[in-house]
Design a protein around this motif. Structure first.
Motif, short mmCIF file in Angstrom:
data_model
loop_
_atom_site.label_atom_id
_atom_site.label_comp_id
_atom_site.label_asym_id
_atom_site.label_seq_id
_atom_site.Cartn_x
_atom_site.Cartn_y
_atom_site.Cartn_z
N SER A 1 13.59 -85.64 -64.51
CA SER A 1 13.37 -87.00 -64.03
C SER A 1 12.10 -87.00 -63.19
O SER A 1 11.81 -86.03 -62.49
CB SER A 1 14.57 -87.42 -63.17
OG SER A 1 14.24 -88.50 -62.35
N PRO A 2 11.35 -88.10 -63.20
CA PRO A 2 10.14 -88.16 -62.36
C PRO A 2 10.47 -88.17 -60.86
O PRO A 2 9.58 -88.01 -60.04
CB PRO A 2 9.46 -89.46 -62.79
CG PRO A 2 10.44 -90.22 -63.59
CD PRO A 2 11.49 -89.27 -64.05
N ASP A 3 11.75 -88.33 -60.51
CA ASP A 3 12.16 -88.28 -59.10
C ASP A 3 11.99 -86.88 -58.50
O ASP A 3 11.86 -86.72 -57.30
CB ASP A 3 13.63 -88.69 -58.94
CG ASP A 3 13.87 -90.13 -59.31
OD1 ASP A 3 12.91 -90.91 -59.39
OD2 ASP A 3 15.05 -90.49 -59.52
N TYR A 4 12.06 -85.85 -59.35
CA TYR A 4 11.99 -84.46 -58.90
C TYR A 4 10.56 -83.93 -58.99
O TYR A 4 9.86 -84.24 -59.95
CB TYR A 4 12.89 -83.56 -59.75
CG TYR A 4 14.36 -83.79 -59.53
CD1 TYR A 4 15.06 -83.09 -58.57
CD2 TYR A 4 15.06 -84.71 -60.30
CE1 TYR A 4 16.42 -83.29 -58.37
CE2 TYR A 4 16.42 -84.92 -60.12
CZ TYR A 4 17.09 -84.21 -59.15
OH TYR A 4 18.43 -84.41 -58.96
N THR A 5 10.16 -83.13 -58.02
CA THR A 5 8.88 -82.42 -58.10
C THR A 5 9.13 -80.93 -57.89
O THR A 5 10.03 -80.54 -57.15
CB THR A 5 7.87 -82.92 -57.05
OG1 THR A 5 8.44 -82.80 -55.75
CG2 THR A 5 7.45 -84.35 -57.31
N VAL A 6 8.32 -80.13 -58.55
CA VAL A 6 8.42 -78.68 -58.49
C VAL A 6 7.06 -78.14 -58.09
O VAL A 6 6.04 -78.54 -58.65
CB VAL A 6 8.82 -78.09 -59.86
CG1 VAL A 6 8.88 -76.57 -59.80
CG2 VAL A 6 10.14 -78.67 -60.34
N THR A 7 7.04 -77.22 -57.13
CA THR A 7 5.81 -76.49 -56.82
C THR A 7 6.13 -75.00 -56.85
O THR A 7 7.23 -74.58 -56.53
CB THR A 7 5.21 -76.85 -55.44
OG1 THR A 7 6.18 -76.58 -54.42
CG2 THR A 7 4.80 -78.30 -55.37
N CYS B 1 11.79 -80.77 -54.77
CA CYS B 1 11.97 -81.98 -53.95
C CYS B 1 12.48 -83.11 -54.82
O CYS B 1 12.24 -83.15 -56.02
CB CYS B 1 10.65 -82.42 -53.32
SG CYS B 1 9.94 -81.23 -52.19
N ARG B 2 13.15 -84.03 -54.17
CA ARG B 2 13.50 -85.30 -54.80
C ARG B 2 13.01 -86.37 -53.86
O ARG B 2 13.52 -86.50 -52.75
CB ARG B 2 14.99 -85.43 -55.05
CG ARG B 2 15.33 -86.66 -55.86
CD ARG B 2 16.75 -86.65 -56.33
NE ARG B 2 16.95 -87.70 -57.32
CZ ARG B 2 18.12 -88.00 -57.81
NH1 ARG B 2 19.19 -87.32 -57.43
NH2 ARG B 2 18.23 -88.97 -58.69
N GLY B 3 11.98 -87.09 -54.29
CA GLY B 3 11.31 -88.00 -53.37
C GLY B 3 10.63 -87.15 -52.30
O GLY B 3 9.96 -86.18 -52.60
N GLU B 4 10.84 -87.49 -51.05
CA GLU B 4 10.26 -86.74 -49.93
C GLU B 4 11.18 -85.64 -49.42
O GLU B 4 10.80 -84.85 -48.56
CB GLU B 4 9.95 -87.71 -48.78
CG GLU B 4 8.92 -88.77 -49.12
CD GLU B 4 7.55 -88.17 -49.41
OE1 GLU B 4 7.11 -87.26 -48.68
OE2 GLU B 4 6.92 -88.61 -50.39
N LYS B 5 12.39 -85.57 -49.94
CA LYS B 5 13.41 -84.64 -49.45
C LYS B 5 13.31 -83.29 -50.16
O LYS B 5 13.37 -83.20 -51.38
CB LYS B 5 14.79 -85.26 -49.69
CG LYS B 5 15.94 -84.40 -49.25
CD LYS B 5 17.26 -85.12 -49.57
CE LYS B 5 18.45 -84.23 -49.33
NZ LYS B 5 19.68 -84.87 -49.80
N VAL B 6 13.15 -82.21 -49.38
CA VAL B 6 13.16 -80.87 -49.93
C VAL B 6 14.62 -80.49 -50.19
O VAL B 6 15.45 -80.50 -49.28
CB VAL B 6 12.52 -79.84 -48.96
CG1 VAL B 6 12.68 -78.43 -49.51
CG2 VAL B 6 11.06 -80.17 -48.73
#
Length: 103
Positions: free
Chosen positions: A60-66, A87-92
């Motif tokens: 989902s575009p809600d999640y980010t991975v680094t 992260c999901r949104g600003e939340k780690v």
């Protein structure tokens, strides 16, 4: 009156259960993404730290991975710490670290 109270209690209980299910699903998704990213990072060529590795596709575009490589203090360039953050949104949601050695 008693039937109305019973329905209200049932609705509140169901709402709480569904919220808990959402939190559990979010945690499972984050853990799965983090482990997948660590495995994907191992399959990529070694990058000298500091660097960022290519990341996996999220559900989902809600999640980010680094996936970032950091030098290990006191070690040579052939060993690094890889830190994966989900992260999901600003939340780690989760951060995992693993050592990676250039072979």
């Amino acid at each position: 009156l008693i039937l109305g109270a019973a329905v209200s209690v049932s609705v509140v209980g169901l709402s709480t259960a569904l919220r808990g299910l959402g939190v559990t699903e979010e945690r499972v998704t984050a853990e799965t993404l983090a482990r997948s990213q660590l495995e994907y990072t191992k399959s990529q060529g070694y990058l000298y730290a500091p660097a960022s590795y290519t990341t996996v596709t999220t559900p989902s575009p809600d999640y980010t991975v680094t996936a970032e490589a950091w030098p290990l203090p006191g070690a040579d360039d052939n060993i690094q710490t890889v830190r994966v953050t989900i992260c999901r949104g600003e939340k780690v949601l989760i951060q995992l670290e693993e050592l990676r050695v250039r072979r």
